[in-house]
Enzyme design. Structure first.
Site: not given
Length: 289
Positions: A149, A176, A240, A243, A266, A275
Site C-alpha cells: 500500500r 493496515k 493501489h 497492488r 488481507h 481477484y
C-alpha cells in the site's frame, strides 16, 4: 453555528464539555495518520452540514445528509456513510447519544469496479521501464512486486529491510489494522535498493523526499504513479492499482490464493478471491453457441 459541538452545556454527560476534536481523537485512536485525516475531514463535513450539536442528531438529519451526497460515485457514498455510521456508533457506545441512528441506515452496495483497475502485465512493465528517475522506478517496482500500500511504502526504513540467505531480500511491513507481515523482495530488486541506500542508517527512510531526508507522504507516492501513467498515456491510476496487479497476475501465474492473501496482508482469503471473480478463467458463456 452549533454543529461542531457534542452537546449543550446543560446536557448531563461526562463528555458534554469536551471539544469535538477530543471526541474525534478518541474515536480514531490507534488508526494511521492518513486514516485519521480523511475520517476527520468527512466527519466535520457531516457535522457542518447538519448544523446542530452531535447529541441532537436525528435519523431524519442523517437521511437528509445521505440524500444530499453526490450519486455519481457509489464507492465514495459508501465510504462517507460508513465513516459517519462509525462515529455515531462510537458516540452511542460512550453514552453521549441515547440512540444509534446510524444503525438503521443502509450502506449502498456499489458496482464492483475492480476489473477496471487491473492493469495488464505489459502495461505495468511499460509503466516501470518508462520511468527515468531511479528512486521513482524503484517505488513503482516495490508497489507492484511486493504488493505494498502507498502508506506502507512511504513509511519504510532501511531497518525494515534485510538480506536473506537465498539472495533475496525481505521487508517487514507494518500494515493496515496494525498488523505486521514479512514480504520477500526478489533478488534483483533488492540489489537495486541496496545501490540506492548509500550511507543511510537504519532509521532513515528507504525512499526520501526530494526536499531532504524526510519520508515521502502518501500524496507524494500518488503523484509519482500519476505522472508515470500520464507519461505513457494510461488513465490516472492510484498506487493501489499496482497492488491489484500484483494480486491478479500472481494468481494468474498459479500462486496459491492463501499465499497471495498473506503477502498482501488481507484480513481474509475472501478479500483475495475478488481477484479471481474479476478475471474468471472459465464462464458458462463459453459453453454456448
Amino acid at each position: 453555528m452549533h454543529a461542531l459541538t457534542i452537546a449543550q452545556p446543560t446536557e448531563v454527560n461526562q463528555y458534554a464539555d469536551k471539544s469535538i476534536d477530543v471526541l474525534l481523537n478518541m474515536w480514531l485512536h490507534g488508526k494511521s495518520q492518513s486514516t485519521q485525516d480523511s475520517y476527520k475531514r468527512i466527519a466535520v463535513k457531516f457535522l457542518t452540514a447538519i448544523d446542530k450539536p452531535l447529541v441532537n442528531v436525528s435519523l431524519d438529519d442523517l437521511q437528509q445528509w445521505v440524500d444530499s451526497l453526490p450519486s455519481a460515485n457509489d464507492n465514495t457514498r459508501k465510504t462517507y456513510i460508513n465513516i459517519v455510521k462509525s462515529l455515531l456508533t462510537f458516540t452511542h457506545q460512550l453514552g453521549i447519544t441515547h440512540y444509534n441512528v446510524g444503525k438503521v441506515v443502509k450502506t449502498p452496495k456499489p458496482k464492483d469496479a475492480l476489473t477496471e483497475r487491473i492493469l495488464t502485465e505489459q502495461e505495468i512493465t511499460i509503466l516501470i521501464h518508462s520511468e527515468t528517475n531511479q528512486r521513482n522506478k524503484l517505488i513503482l517496482k516495490m508497489l507492484y512486486y511486493c504488493g505494498l500500500r502507498a502508506t506502507e511504502l512511504s513509511g519504510l526504513t532501511w531497518g525494515d529491510l534485510s538480506e536473506r540467505g537465498d539472495g533475496n531480500g525481505q521487508a517487514t511491513i507494518y500494515g493496515k489494522g496494525s498488523k505486521t507481515r514479512v514480504v520477500i523482495i526478489p533478488s534483483n530488486l533488492y540489489k537495486e535498493l541496496e545501490q540506492l541506500r548509500g550511507d543511510a542508517g537504519k532509521a532513515d527512510p528507504v525512499f526520501r523526499s526530494r526536499q531532504g531526508k524526510g519520508f515521502l507522504t502518501r500524496a507524494m507516492v500518488w503523484e509519482i504513479v500519476k505522472k508515470a501513467a500520464k507519461r505513457i498515456g494510461l488513465p490516472a491510476p492510484s498506487p493501489h492499482w499496482l497492488r491489484h496487479g500484483h494480486a491478479s497476475h500472481s494468481l494468474d501465474r498459479g500462486a496459491p490464493i492463501h499465499l497471495v492473501s498473506q503477502s498482501l496482508g488481507h484480513a481474509s482469503v475472501a478479500t483475495t478471491s475478488r481477484y479471481l471473480h474479476a478475471k474468471p478463467s472459465d464462464c458458462s458463456s463459453l459453453y454456448l453457441g
